[in-house]
Design an enzyme around this catalytic site. Structure first.
Site, PDB file in Angstrom:
ATOM      1  N   ASP A   7       0.871  -1.175   0.000  1.00 31.47           N
ATOM      2  CA  ASP A   7       0.000   0.000   0.000  1.00 31.47           C
ATOM      3  C   ASP A   7       0.911   1.230   0.000  1.00 31.47           C
ATOM      4  OD1 ASP A   7       0.931   0.280   2.602  1.00 31.47           O
ATOM      5  OD2 ASP A   7      -1.051   0.362   3.542  1.00 31.47           O
ATOM      6  N   HIS A   8       0.309   2.409   0.183  1.00 27.17           N
ATOM      7  CA  HIS A   8       1.102   3.647   0.134  1.00 27.17           C
ATOM      8  C   HIS A   8       2.167   3.692   1.232  1.00 27.17           C
ATOM      9  CE1 HIS A   8      -2.190   4.194   2.904  1.00 27.17           C
ATOM     10  NE2 HIS A   8      -1.548   5.181   3.476  1.00 27.17           N
ATOM     11  N   CYS A  64       3.280  -3.015   4.094  1.00 23.78           N
ATOM     12  CA  CYS A  64       2.402  -1.908   4.499  1.00 23.78           C
ATOM     13  C   CYS A  64       3.117  -1.207   5.646  1.00 23.78           C
ATOM     14  CB  CYS A  64       0.998  -2.383   4.844  1.00 23.78           C
ATOM     15  SG  CYS A  64       0.846  -3.383   6.334  1.00 23.78           S
ATOM     16  N   GLY A  65       2.415  -0.389   6.407  1.00 19.43           N
ATOM     17  CA  GLY A  65       3.102   0.346   7.468  1.00 19.43           C
ATOM     18  C   GLY A  65       3.669  -0.579   8.539  1.00 19.43           C
ATOM     19  N   THR A  66       2.842  -1.511   8.978  1.00 20.88           N
ATOM     20  CA  THR A  66       3.259  -2.446  10.035  1.00 20.88           C
ATOM     21  C   THR A  66       3.574  -3.839   9.514  1.00 20.88           C
ATOM     22  OG1 THR A  66       0.966  -3.084  10.364  1.00 20.88           O
ATOM     23  CG2 THR A  66       1.815  -1.312  11.772  1.00 20.88           C
ATOM     24  N   GLY A  67       3.088  -4.150   8.333  1.00 19.17           N
ATOM     25  CA  GLY A  67       3.145  -5.523   7.816  1.00 19.17           C
ATOM     26  C   GLY A  67       1.980  -6.356   8.306  1.00 19.17           C
ATOM     27  N   ILE A  68       1.219  -5.814   9.223  1.00 15.36           N
ATOM     28  CA  ILE A  68       0.158  -6.609   9.861  1.00 15.36           C
ATOM     29  C   ILE A  68      -1.147  -6.556   9.069  1.00 15.36           C
ATOM     30  CG2 ILE A  68      -1.252  -6.880  11.931  1.00 15.36           C
ATOM     31  CD1 ILE A  68       1.173  -5.845  13.546  1.00 15.36           C
ATOM     32  N   GLY A  69      -1.591  -5.360   8.722  1.00 18.18           N
ATOM     33  CA  GLY A  69      -2.870  -5.254   8.010  1.00 18.18           C
ATOM     34  C   GLY A  69      -2.858  -6.039   6.715  1.00 18.18           C
ATOM     35  N   HIS A  97       8.784 -24.287   8.568  1.00 20.90           N
ATOM     36  CA  HIS A  97       7.771 -25.002   9.357  1.00 20.90           C
ATOM     37  C   HIS A  97       6.341 -24.740   8.900  1.00 20.90           C
ATOM     38  CE1 HIS A  97      10.400 -25.806  13.206  1.00 20.90           C
ATOM     39  NE2 HIS A  97      10.934 -26.301  12.090  1.00 20.90           N
ATOM     40  N   ARG A 131       6.855 -33.758   9.732  1.00 22.02           N
ATOM     41  CA  ARG A 131       5.852 -33.547  10.791  1.00 22.02           C
ATOM     42  C   ARG A 131       5.109 -32.228  10.624  1.00 22.02           C
ATOM     43  NH1 ARG A 131      10.628 -31.666  12.961  1.00 22.02           N
ATOM     44  NH2 ARG A 131      10.502 -29.942  14.457  1.00 22.02           N
ATOM     45  N   HIS A 132       5.679 -31.323   9.850  1.00 22.47           N
ATOM     46  CA  HIS A 132       5.027 -30.017   9.667  1.00 22.47           C
ATOM     47  C   HIS A 132       3.914 -30.065   8.626  1.00 22.47           C
ATOM     48  CE1 HIS A 132       8.102 -28.441  12.223  1.00 22.47           C
ATOM     49  NE2 HIS A 132       9.024 -28.954  11.437  1.00 22.47           N
TER      50      HIS A 132
HETATM   51  C1  RB5 Z   1      -1.706   2.922   6.467  1.00 25.06           C
HETATM   52  O1  RB5 Z   1      -1.668   4.148   7.100  1.00 25.06           O
HETATM   53  C2  RB5 Z   1      -1.477   1.799   7.480  1.00 25.06           C
HETATM   54  O2  RB5 Z   1      -2.574   1.713   8.334  1.00 25.06           O
HETATM   55  C3  RB5 Z   1      -1.242   0.497   6.787  1.00 25.06           C
HETATM   56  O3  RB5 Z   1      -0.155   0.608   5.926  1.00 25.06           O
HETATM   57  C4  RB5 Z   1      -0.898  -0.687   7.655  1.00 25.06           C
HETATM   58  O4  RB5 Z   1       0.129  -0.366   8.566  1.00 25.06           O
HETATM   59  C5  RB5 Z   1      -1.994  -1.406   8.287  1.00 25.06           C
HETATM   60  O5  RB5 Z   1      -1.788  -2.436   8.944  1.00 25.06           O
END
Ligand code: RB5
Length: 145
Positions: A7-8, A64-69, A97, A131-132
């Site tokens: 994303d941006h 993305c910003g955190t890699g989480i979303g 694994h 096993r994995h």
């Molecule tokens: C965008 O501002 C941010 O929310 C997105 O990149 C990401 O970090 C979400 O998990």
């Protein structure tokens, strides 16, 4: 062939990774984004992951910003096992694994140097099976519930 996308917020990191892949003559498909204008990470996850589920690419790297979303979105797609990583051990063992097929990185969490190291170890590590395999099959079974 691998797929990359962001994303941006992840755009600048995706560009660093793209240059790194170019420098190592590694083939990729870049599904964007191609600038830092506001964008939605679920849409980018969907665009990238269809290259994997469609068989064009084996592995992907998403930012993305955190890699989480973007990992949350990718993991909603059948056949995708995405892992948000910010350390070497996790980036390696999620291949070995978990047979992860998408590495997710946070541009606001790690710098480009570490990110490229994580990409390298993710792409060069293989699933161990054994096993994995049963556990990965159990993850797949959850998709059908
Ligand atoms: C965008 O501002 C941010 O929310 C997105 O990149 C990401 O970090 C979400 O998990």
């Amino acid at each position: 062939m691998i797929v990359i996308g962001s994303d941006h917020a992840g755009f600048s990191l995706k560009e660093e990774i793209r240059k790194h892949l170019d420098n190592h003559n590694l083939a990729y498909i870049d599904v964007g984004v191609f600038d830092a204008c506001a964008s939605d990470y679920p849409a980018q996850a969907a665009l990238a992951c269809e290259k994997i589920t469609g068989g064009e690419c084996k592995l992907g790297v998403l930012c993305c910003g955190t890699g989480i979303g973007i990992s949350m979105a990718a993991n909603k797609i059948k056949g995708i096992r995405a892992a948000a990583c910010s350390d070497y051990f996790s980036a390696k063992y999620t291949r070995v694994h978990n047979d992860a097929n998408v590495l997710c990185l946070g541009s606001r969490v790690i710098g480009p140097g570490l990110a490229c190291e994580l990409v390298d170890v993710f792409l060069s590590s293989d699933f161990e099976g054994g096993r994995h395999q049963k556990r990965v099959d159990m993850i797949s079974a959850l998709e059908n519930q």
